[in-house]
Design a protein around this motif. Structure first.
Motif, PDB file in Angstrom:
ATOM      1  N   ASP A   8      -6.090  -3.809   1.856  1.00 51.79           N
ATOM      2  CA  ASP A   8      -5.178  -3.714   2.997  1.00 51.79           C
ATOM      3  C   ASP A   8      -5.704  -4.552   4.153  1.00 51.79           C
ATOM      4  N   GLY A  16     -10.871  -2.617   1.413  1.00 55.23           N
ATOM      5  CA  GLY A  16     -10.554  -2.675   0.004  1.00 55.23           C
ATOM      6  C   GLY A  16     -11.274  -1.585  -0.764  1.00 55.23           C
ATOM      7  N   PHE A  55      -9.109 -10.998   2.157  1.00 54.58           N
ATOM      8  CA  PHE A  55      -8.871 -10.553   0.780  1.00 54.58           C
ATOM      9  C   PHE A  55      -9.940 -11.111  -0.154  1.00 54.58           C
ATOM     10  N   THR A  78      -1.620  -5.082  -2.835  1.00 49.55           N
ATOM     11  CA  THR A  78      -2.009  -5.391  -1.471  1.00 49.55           C
ATOM     12  C   THR A  78      -1.028  -4.760  -0.489  1.00 49.55           C
ATOM     13  N   THR A 161       2.031  -9.543   3.587  1.00 50.67           N
ATOM     14  CA  THR A 161       1.827  -9.206   2.171  1.00 50.67           C
ATOM     15  C   THR A 161       2.400 -10.291   1.267  1.00 50.67           C
ATOM     16  N   LEU A 164      -0.168 -13.020   0.961  1.00 50.00           N
ATOM     17  CA  LEU A 164      -1.249 -12.656   0.040  1.00 50.00           C
ATOM     18  C   LEU A 164      -0.796 -12.800  -1.409  1.00 50.00           C
ATOM     19  N   SER A 435      -5.542   1.043   1.713  1.00 46.46           N
ATOM     20  CA  SER A 435      -6.085   0.428   0.504  1.00 46.46           C
ATOM     21  C   SER A 435      -6.122   1.425  -0.657  1.00 46.46           C
ATOM     22  N   ASP A 438      -2.680   1.591  -1.922  1.00 44.44           N
ATOM     23  CA  ASP A 438      -2.437   0.397  -2.741  1.00 44.44           C
ATOM     24  C   ASP A 438      -2.954   0.598  -4.159  1.00 44.44           C
TER      25      ASP A 438
END
Length: 495
Positions: A8, A16, A55, A78, A161, A164, A435, A438
């Motif tokens: 995130d 993460g 990331f 993500t 997002t 990413l 995260s 996710d």
């Protein structure tokens, strides 16, 4: 054993996690970055350095620290701050910094112009939302008007997002929950892009729509070389950070509400039907046929950072927040007669006023730093209570409020929110944040978990019951009046 990876990208920090099939966290990593404020009312991030760079560094740290073979990662998901606006060229290269969510108020004129030309009622009916600083559409129009040379080169307009996922998979995708914030370019009745309301952007410049647990693509060879992930690893469509955070604590049934204590307070309630109220935001929830009603303050945790950096400079950073919290705890409820308006970047819900200003009111020579810090925390809580009032008035009072985010570590803030808002809250065992949500969504996407499994992954740990304080019953109406009676002055100051 296989694992899922969740990363995130937040306003000031990215996080993460690697999670196993039972929901246990086997590795965590963080990476800080700054929010760029080029001028008052603007807020930006650098897409390559702050989003993709974080990331990459987090993923490499997780893999190195855990010793997990990248081929054992079943899926990647993500999330990131949003809704944002990032124009990219034909090669997917950013043409400028990413323009952030509702804390960036540069498109105020475009909000007014679009509302006047389309009609407020039409926008609300078709898009589910009034146009506000949270809306991406006016920011795209701002780009066309104010940076025509960039707009002419724009091949796609992405969210954080989306960018990413593009770097991971080479495909341009966006989830429906995020896309609903691109008003007036998204029709919530059809769950699709629309050019029926505005013609300033060809729809082929927008990403492909997916639901959050659909697979957006697979990790490319180039992305694998940068991140250390295995080529071909599935990547979900992802979502905005707040939605992933809601998932992380079990928000899924109608009446469930997430209270996210972060750089901003953000609220999501899952509802049985669509809530249509111009003071709140609407979006399809993460799965087909579901609904969400949202609200958010413009500045919350950001204010605590502001206060620390200006009024606690003598303290080491690692000690500043605990010391300030202790001082605030010594101040009684009501902060010895202080009120604070938390509108340091304007305000989002429910007043939607980009010209609103922050203020401490009632200061005298006896007040201490602890009084001011408590007043700041209570000011955020009063703003949050105003949002709770709005949900009740809209017929969507929550049945369960789940607290999450870094602010849950601040007992004074947590308790003041319950006390002033009159709502009990629950805190789950894991407060890792978006995260973790996710990683759970990634597990759902590849059939390794079902939505109800989140209760097993992250059970409730404690409850916060509201306490009655007469001073709050007196102060809350005064807080509301203080804004109403000073908003004209605030607007003139902004001219």
């Amino acid at each position: 054993m296989t694992y899922t990876l969740g990363v995130d990208i937040g306003t000031f920090e990215s996080k993460g996690v690697l999670v196993d099939g039972a929901g246990a966290i086997v590795a965590q990593a963080t990476a800080p970055h700054e929010m760029i404020v080029p001028r008052p009312g603007w807020a930006e991030h650098r897409a390559d350095e702050d989003w993709w760079g974080d990331f990459v560094s987090i993923t490499r740290e997780l893999l190195a620290g855990s010793g997990i073979d990248p081929s054992d990662i079943a899926c990647v998901a993500t999330s990131a701050i949003g809704p944002c606006m990032l124009p990219v060229d034909e090669e997917g290269r950013p043409l400028m910094n990413g323009v952030l969510y509702g804390v960036d108020t540069r498109a105020s004129a475009e909000i007014e112009d679009l509302t006047d030309s389309i009609g407020a009622r039409v926008i609300l009916d078709r898009c589910g939302n009034a146009l506000t600083s949270q809306s991406v559409g006016p920011k795209i129009l701002w780009l066309a008007r104010n940076r025509p040379e960039i707009f002419a080169k724009t091949a796609k307009v992405l969210n954080s997002t989306s960018y990413l996922n593009f770097r991971l998979t080479g495909d341009y995708t966006i989830d429906h929950y995020t896309a609903a914030n691109f008003s007036p370019l998204y029709d919530v009745t059809r769950c699709d892009w629309t050019d029926a309301l505005a013609d300033f952007l060809p729809l082929d410049r927008l990403p492909r729509l997916l639901w959050s647990t659909e697979i957006a693509g697979h990790v490319t060879e180039a992305a694998a070389a940068e991140t250390g992930l295995a080529p071909g690893t599935p990547v979900t469509a992802g979502t905005i950070d707040a939605a992933a955070e809601a998932v992380s604590v079990g928000v899924r049934a109608p009446g469930d509400m997430m209270m996210m204590y972060g750089s901003t307070v953000f609220i999501i309630e899952v509802t049985a039907d669509r809530v249509t109220d111009p003071r709140l935001w609407y979006a399809p929830w993460l799965y087909p046929g579901s609904h969400a009603s949202m609200a958010g303050l413009a500045t919350s945790g950001t204010l605590t950072h502001w206060f620390r950096d200006r009024f606690a400079r003598e303290l080491p950073r690692s000690e500043a927040f605990p010391a300030l919290a202790a001082e605030a705890a010594e101040s009684p409820p009501g902060a010895n007669g202080l009120l604070m308006l938390p509108y340091f970047s304007g305000e989002r819900t429910p007043i939607h006023d980009p010209q609103a200003k922050g203020a401490f009111f009632g200061l005298n020579l006896t007040h201490s730093r602890g009084d001011m810090y408590r007043a700041l925390i209570e000011g955020i809580a009063h703003g949050t209570a105003h949002v709770f009032d709005t949900y009740r008035e809209a017929g969507a009072a929550p049945s369960r409020v789940l607290a999450v985010g870094g602010g849950v570590k601040n007992a004074t803030w947590l308790q003041a929110t319950s006390d002033i808002g009159g709502v009990p809250q629950v805190v789950c065992d894991k407060t890792v944040g978006a995260s973790y949500g996710d990683a759970f969504l990634a597990a759902c996407a590849v059939g390794r978990a079902e939505p109800d499994d989140i209760d097993r992954w992250n059970p409730v740990a404690r409850d916060i019951a509201p306490e009655t304080h007469d001073i709050y019953a007196r102060h809350h109406p005064l807080f509301l009046r203080l804004y109403e009676q000073t908003k004209d002055i605030a607007s003139e100051l902004g001219e």
